[in-house]
Design a protein around this motif. Structure first.
Motif, PDB file in Angstrom:
ATOM      1  N   UNK A  68       0.827  -1.206   0.000  1.00  0.00           N
ATOM      2  CA  UNK A  68       0.000   0.000   0.000  1.00  0.00           C
ATOM      3  C   UNK A  68       0.865   1.262   0.000  1.00  0.00           C
ATOM      4  N   UNK A  69       0.391   2.274  -0.716  1.00  0.00           N
ATOM      5  CA  UNK A  69       1.052   3.573  -0.750  1.00  0.00           C
ATOM      6  C   UNK A  69       0.879   4.266   0.600  1.00  0.00           C
ATOM      7  N   UNK A  70       1.967   4.720   1.196  1.00  0.00           N
ATOM      8  CA  UNK A  70       1.908   5.303   2.540  1.00  0.00           C
ATOM      9  C   UNK A  70       1.166   6.627   2.579  1.00  0.00           C
ATOM     10  N   UNK A  71       0.893   7.230   1.429  1.00  0.00           N
ATOM     11  CA  UNK A  71       0.143   8.484   1.417  1.00  0.00           C
ATOM     12  C   UNK A  71      -1.316   8.273   1.022  1.00  0.00           C
ATOM     13  N   UNK A  72      -1.760   7.018   0.974  1.00  0.00           N
ATOM     14  CA  UNK A  72      -3.175   6.741   0.753  1.00  0.00           C
ATOM     15  C   UNK A  72      -3.569   5.440   1.468  1.00  0.00           C
ATOM     16  N   UNK A  73      -3.274   5.391   2.749  1.00  0.00           N
ATOM     17  CA  UNK A  73      -3.548   4.186   3.526  1.00  0.00           C
ATOM     18  C   UNK A  73      -5.044   4.037   3.795  1.00  0.00           C
ATOM     19  N   UNK A  74      -5.545   2.802   3.704  1.00  0.00           N
ATOM     20  CA  UNK A  74      -6.970   2.564   3.974  1.00  0.00           C
ATOM     21  C   UNK A  74      -7.239   2.412   5.464  1.00  0.00           C
ATOM     22  N   UNK A  75      -8.492   2.499   5.830  1.00  0.00           N
ATOM     23  CA  UNK A  75      -8.926   2.198   7.202  1.00  0.00           C
ATOM     24  C   UNK A  75     -10.437   1.948   7.179  1.00  0.00           C
ATOM     25  N   UNK A  76     -10.895   1.172   8.126  1.00  0.00           N
ATOM     26  CA  UNK A  76     -12.306   0.809   8.191  1.00  0.00           C
ATOM     27  C   UNK A  76     -13.064   1.784   9.088  1.00  0.00           C
ATOM     28  N   UNK A  77     -14.179   2.325   8.621  1.00  0.00           N
ATOM     29  CA  UNK A  77     -14.983   3.184   9.499  1.00  0.00           C
ATOM     30  C   UNK A  77     -15.675   2.365  10.577  1.00  0.00           C
ATOM     31  N   UNK A  78     -15.569   2.843  11.799  1.00  0.00           N
ATOM     32  CA  UNK A  78     -16.277   2.230  12.929  1.00  0.00           C
ATOM     33  C   UNK A  78     -17.042   3.359  13.604  1.00  0.00           C
ATOM     34  N   UNK A  79     -18.340   3.450  13.334  1.00  0.00           N
ATOM     35  CA  UNK A  79     -19.145   4.528  13.885  1.00  0.00           C
ATOM     36  C   UNK A  79     -20.554   4.021  14.161  1.00  0.00           C
ATOM     37  N   UNK A  80     -21.477   4.950  14.394  1.00  0.00           N
ATOM     38  CA  UNK A  80     -22.827   4.530  14.752  1.00  0.00           C
ATOM     39  C   UNK A  80     -23.515   3.765  13.626  1.00  0.00           C
ATOM     40  N   UNK A  81     -23.053   3.938  12.390  1.00  0.00           N
ATOM     41  CA  UNK A  81     -23.672   3.253  11.255  1.00  0.00           C
ATOM     42  C   UNK A  81     -22.963   1.946  10.927  1.00  0.00           C
ATOM     43  N   UNK A  82     -21.653   1.913  11.120  1.00  0.00           N
ATOM     44  CA  UNK A  82     -20.871   0.741  10.732  1.00  0.00           C
ATOM     45  C   UNK A  82     -20.078   0.185  11.918  1.00  0.00           C
ATOM     46  N   UNK A  83     -20.641   0.250  13.109  1.00  0.00           N
ATOM     47  CA  UNK A  83     -19.846  -0.084  14.277  1.00  0.00           C
ATOM     48  C   UNK A  83     -20.332  -1.232  15.123  1.00  0.00           C
ATOM     49  N   UNK A  84     -21.234  -2.079  14.610  1.00  0.00           N
ATOM     50  CA  UNK A  84     -21.707  -3.187  15.449  1.00  0.00           C
ATOM     51  C   UNK A  84     -20.613  -4.252  15.589  1.00  0.00           C
ATOM     52  N   UNK A  85     -20.738  -5.078  16.613  1.00  0.00           N
ATOM     53  CA  UNK A  85     -19.685  -6.034  16.949  1.00  0.00           C
ATOM     54  C   UNK A  85     -19.496  -7.097  15.872  1.00  0.00           C
ATOM     55  N   UNK A  86     -20.581  -7.490  15.207  1.00  0.00           N
ATOM     56  CA  UNK A  86     -20.439  -8.500  14.157  1.00  0.00           C
ATOM     57  C   UNK A  86     -19.546  -7.989  13.037  1.00  0.00           C
ATOM     58  N   UNK A  87     -19.759  -6.727  12.654  1.00  0.00           N
ATOM     59  CA  UNK A  87     -18.922  -6.167  11.598  1.00  0.00           C
ATOM     60  C   UNK A  87     -17.484  -6.009  12.071  1.00  0.00           C
ATOM     61  N   UNK A  88     -17.311  -5.603  13.334  1.00  0.00           N
ATOM     62  CA  UNK A  88     -15.971  -5.438  13.880  1.00  0.00           C
ATOM     63  C   UNK A  88     -15.214  -6.768  13.859  1.00  0.00           C
ATOM     64  N   UNK A  89     -15.882  -7.846  14.248  1.00  0.00           N
ATOM     65  CA  UNK A  89     -15.241  -9.170  14.231  1.00  0.00           C
ATOM     66  C   UNK A  89     -14.913  -9.595  12.799  1.00  0.00           C
TER      67      UNK A  89
END
Length: 358
Positions: A184-205
């Protein structure tokens, strides 16, 4: 490999890692190149245990009141990205609170621009001026300028990345989902949103069990599409030793409708994705996944569509949060702006932050 535990499951991934290093560095440079090769290979094995990095954007007071005490008690490190224009304003942390986190040894402070405007649509000079304002404030308040950056709204272009490189930033995060690996390019690193819409435990696991999906290159390289480039012909170049690529499935939202993408795996492990329609929303999304023998590998990709040529209106319609009240743009109001061409945005009038774009 014979002395490694779980040798079979590690072998294929290690080959990809070694190919990544060889592709980036010339082995003819002698012992120095070999020394680097040895170090990164050793680090690959050391870091085979999956790590999680928490990043928090904006510096809201709610983070300080609710999350910070928990993270401190559990000794969990994180990066806190700050937009300097809002520090000390209602709903945001102040500099003393930011210093407390920075001095704790747990929180690393990052730069999230000064104004948090939609910078990707602005000129290079405007972007530079905005980030320099943030740099000056960080140097004044913290005594240094953070080297980590988070793109406002997660959107960037090649020019934006070059600006960050020239300003000596080490890494930068978008908002496209994915697992970070050496390709991955260090100036465009990905990350997963974890918030009220995408933050339930099933998705986190589910996220925790994902594997990285290394690739050599993605074309077009620029994630900021001009009207003449929409839709793009997306090509993903994989490494020679990657396996099970025939199991890839991709989905995309061209025409503002999610659908299966038309894909073709060609020679030299090049995946070609053809789109039926233009991307009509400001952010186009392409999600690909591979059901590998060890688990799911998922590289998500987003592209930003330049819609500056579309007709816009300066009219801003504001309404209160409470139904039945109207006609004010004071604190607590939401503003609904019509950009033309069916594009709208819901903003918090006080902070001028975009809450939702449609």
């Amino acid at each position: 490999f014979t002395n490694l535990p779980n040798c079979d499951s590690l072998r294929d991934e290690c080959k990809i890692w070694l190919m990544t290093i060889l592709d980036k560095y010339d082995p003819n440079k002698g012992s120095k190149a070999f020394s680097y090769f040895s170090v990164v290979t050793k680090n690959w094995f050391i870091h085979k245990v999956k790590k999680i990095l928490l990043t928090i954007d904006d510096g809201f007071q709610s983070f300080y009141d609710n999350a910070w005490p928990f993270l401190k008690t559990k000794n969990i490190p994180f990066i806190l990205f700050i937009s300097t224009a809002y520090v000390g304003k209602k709903g945001y942390m102040n500099w003393e609170q930011i210093k407390e986190i920075e001095e704790s040894g747990l929180g690393i402070i990052g730069n999230h621009s000064h104004t948090h405007e939609y910078l990707v649509d602005q000129t290079n000079n405007q972007i530079i001026n905005d980030i320099n304002q943030a740099i000056e404030l960080f140097e004044k308040k913290l005594g240094y300028s953070p080297k980590y950056f988070s793109y406002p709204f997660g959107e960037y272009s090649n020019d934006f990345k070059k600006i960050l490189k020239n300003l000596n930033f080490n890494i930068a995060f978008g908002q496209h989902s994915g697992v970070i690996d050496s390709s991955k390019n260090y100036l465009e690193l990905p990350r997963f949103p974890i918030n009220e819409k995408y933050g339930n435990l099933d998705r986190f696991k589910f996220i925790l069990n994902l594997f990285p999906f290394p690739y050599k290159e993605i074309y077009p390289e620029n994630r900021y599409l001009q009207e003449s480039e929409n839709p793009p012909e997306l090509r993903i170049v994989f490494f020679e030793n990657q396996k099970n690529l025939e199991n890839i499935n991709c989905f995309s939202n061209e025409g503002n409708r999610w659908r299966d993408s038309k894909i073709k795996l060609g020679e030299e492990n090049i995946l070609i994705i053809n789109f039926e329609e233009k991307f009509t929303t400001e952010r186009g999304r392409i999600n690909c996944s591979l059901n590998d023998k060890n688990g799911w590998r998922c590289p998500w990709r987003s592209c930003t569509v330049n819609q500056s040529n579309y007709p816009k209106t300066d009219k801003v319609y504001c309404c209160w949060r409470e139904a039945g009240k109207s006609g004010s743009i004071s604190s607590g109001a939401y503003c609904f702006k019509n950009f033309g061409n069916g594009r709208h945005a819901l903003t918090d009038r006080k902070s001028r932050r975009f809450i939702q774009r449609t």
